[in-house]
Design a protein around this motif. Structure first.
Motif, short mmCIF file in Angstrom:
data_model
loop_
_atom_site.label_atom_id
_atom_site.label_comp_id
_atom_site.label_asym_id
_atom_site.label_seq_id
_atom_site.Cartn_x
_atom_site.Cartn_y
_atom_site.Cartn_z
N ARG A 6 -14.00 -17.43 -9.82
CA ARG A 6 -12.54 -17.29 -9.90
C ARG A 6 -12.21 -16.17 -10.87
NH1 ARG A 6 -9.55 -22.57 -10.63
NH2 ARG A 6 -9.44 -21.75 -12.71
N ILE A 7 -11.25 -15.35 -10.50
CA ILE A 7 -10.83 -14.27 -11.39
C ILE A 7 -9.31 -14.29 -11.51
CG2 ILE A 7 -12.77 -12.67 -11.12
CD1 ILE A 7 -11.19 -11.32 -8.87
N LYS A 8 -8.82 -13.68 -12.57
CA LYS A 8 -7.36 -13.68 -12.78
C LYS A 8 -6.74 -12.50 -12.06
CE LYS A 8 -4.29 -15.05 -16.44
NZ LYS A 8 -4.17 -15.30 -17.86
N PHE A 9 -7.41 -11.36 -12.10
CA PHE A 9 -6.91 -10.15 -11.45
C PHE A 9 -8.01 -9.53 -10.60
CE2 PHE A 9 -4.57 -10.64 -15.45
CZ PHE A 9 -3.31 -10.86 -14.91
N VAL B 207 -8.72 -15.40 -6.53
CA VAL B 207 -7.84 -14.78 -7.53
C VAL B 207 -6.78 -15.81 -7.92
CG1 VAL B 207 -6.35 -12.81 -8.07
CG2 VAL B 207 -8.25 -12.54 -6.47
N ILE B 208 -6.81 -16.24 -9.18
CA ILE B 208 -5.94 -17.34 -9.62
C ILE B 208 -4.47 -16.92 -9.59
CG2 ILE B 208 -5.51 -18.98 -11.48
CD1 ILE B 208 -8.31 -18.11 -12.56
N THR B 209 -4.19 -15.73 -10.08
CA THR B 209 -2.78 -15.29 -10.19
C THR B 209 -2.14 -15.14 -8.81
OG1 THR B 209 -3.70 -13.10 -10.42
CG2 THR B 209 -2.89 -14.15 -12.42
N LYS B 212 -1.02 -18.50 -7.58
CA LYS B 212 0.19 -18.92 -8.29
C LYS B 212 1.41 -18.21 -7.71
CE LYS B 212 -1.37 -20.31 -12.84
NZ LYS B 212 -1.49 -19.88 -14.23
#
Lengths: 138, 222
Positions: A6-9, B207-209, B212
């Protein structure tokens, strides 16, 4: 090959690799380690190549620890593409390595065998490396 | 280590402190250090590098320090070491003033001897989980190393801290159930899959964002 789950960006800026390693710079899990002497990106493919080289040599003796993880997405524009139109898709994942970072560790084998196995890994690395042992305990 | 074996070492007090002076000292073959503890003023000192390093590599923890040729020696415990950025050179030593009857916590190197019977089976891998052990003992009884006889494991696959044969008056600070060494087995199936080395299909990470933002869009739509 290793990559984050999992990554944020999705994309990252390239950044710079300044200074020396202040974390992950000593042998923590195994008996012997391979330490980087240069700063570089090490791709997931290179990390995997190193693991395979060591495990083939060790023939199920001992244990190999990989101390780096490729968590940086590196993008690359396709060939014959004009500049612009936004940032390209991720081409490969890389680990940012600074001088002093311990890349791999080996446990459960004699020093001579560990040296040979880590030398095989060093051939697969894009950086100059050296063989290290554990620190003095006080 | 018994009292009569405590190695004596000559140290010099240093008047000037700071990284620049420490670097000059190291170039001259001396190692900067500090002596503190027992509610007395800390004292910056320098020691001969070769002398201290040979003692540390032998597993010495307690030293009798003579400051500037004084008649009285100070019994000190090597409390901490600072390493250079590549981790091989010691660049600073901390000494703590101690009494020989004082109880202290120290990390003692483990020396593994022999091979257990369980590790001689096919596909067995012997792993050392600890390379040093934190022990509680009197300063005069600190061992240089603790021998771990792996042959005592016999057919078992786990050796714990509680099963170690510690010297007299020495007890382990860690939990008795902490593993010291264990034997694991590589199964044939695993070995086959390892040899094939099929790289898993590259999938995109989640991708977490983005997840969301999709939820936020849905909420905004409703």
């Amino acid at each position: 090959m290793k990559m984050p789950k999992r990554i944020k960006f999705r994309k990252q800026q390239r950044g710079t690799l300044k200074g020396r390693a202040t974390r992950g710079n000593y042998v923590a899990f195994g008996d012997y380690g391979l330490q980087s002497l240069e700063a570089h990106w090490i791709s997931a493919r290179q990390i995997e190549a190193g693991r395979i080289a060591a495990q083939h040599f060790l023939r199920r003796q001992g244990k190999v620890f990989i101390r780096i993880f490729p968590d940086k997405p590196v993008s690359k524009k396709p060939l014959e593409t004009r500049m612009g139109k936004g940032k390209a898709d991720t081409n490969f994942w890389a680990a940012c390595v600074k001088p002093g970072t311990v890349l791999y560790e080996i446990a459960g084998v004699q020093e001579t065998i560990a040296k040979q196995a880590l030398a095989r890994i060093a051939h697969k690395m894009p950086v100059r490396c050296r063989f290290v042992g554990r620190r003095l305990a006080v | 280590m018994k009292n009569h074996q405590t190695p004596k070492i000559e140290v010099k007090a240093r008047e000037r402190t700071g990284s620049r002076y420490c670097r000059r000292l190291r170039a001259q073959g001396r190692l900067p250090g500090v002596i503190y503890g027992h509610k007395r003023e800390p004292l910056a000192v320098s020691i001969d590098t070769k002398e201290i390093m040979s003692l540390l590599q032998q597993g010495t923890h307690v030293l009798a320090l003579t400051v500037d040729g004084a008649k009285k020696t100070e019994t000190c415990l090597v409390k901490d070491l600072q390493f250079g950025y590549l981790g091989d050179t010691v660049i600073h030593v901390d000494f703590a003033r101690v009494d020989l009857d004082e109880e202290v916590h120290v990390h003692v190197q483990l020396s593994f001897v022999g091979t257990p019977a369980s590790a001689q089976k096919a596909g067995a891998i012997l792993s050392h989980d600890l390379s040093d052990l934190e022990v509680i003992c009197r300063v005069s009884h600190i061992p240089e190393e603790i021998k771990v006889d792996l042959e005592r494991m016999k057919d078992r696959t786990l050796l714990t801290v509680g099963e170690l044969m510690l010297p007299e008056d020495v007890r382990a600070a860690s939990d008795p159930g902490t593993p010291v060494a264990h034997v694991s087995f590589v199964h044939r199936e695993e070995a086959v899959t390892e040899e094939v080395e099929v790289a898993p299909a590259t999938t995109e990470p989640e991708v977490i964002t983005e997840a969301k933002s999709d939820e936020q869009k849905k909420k905004a739509g409703t």
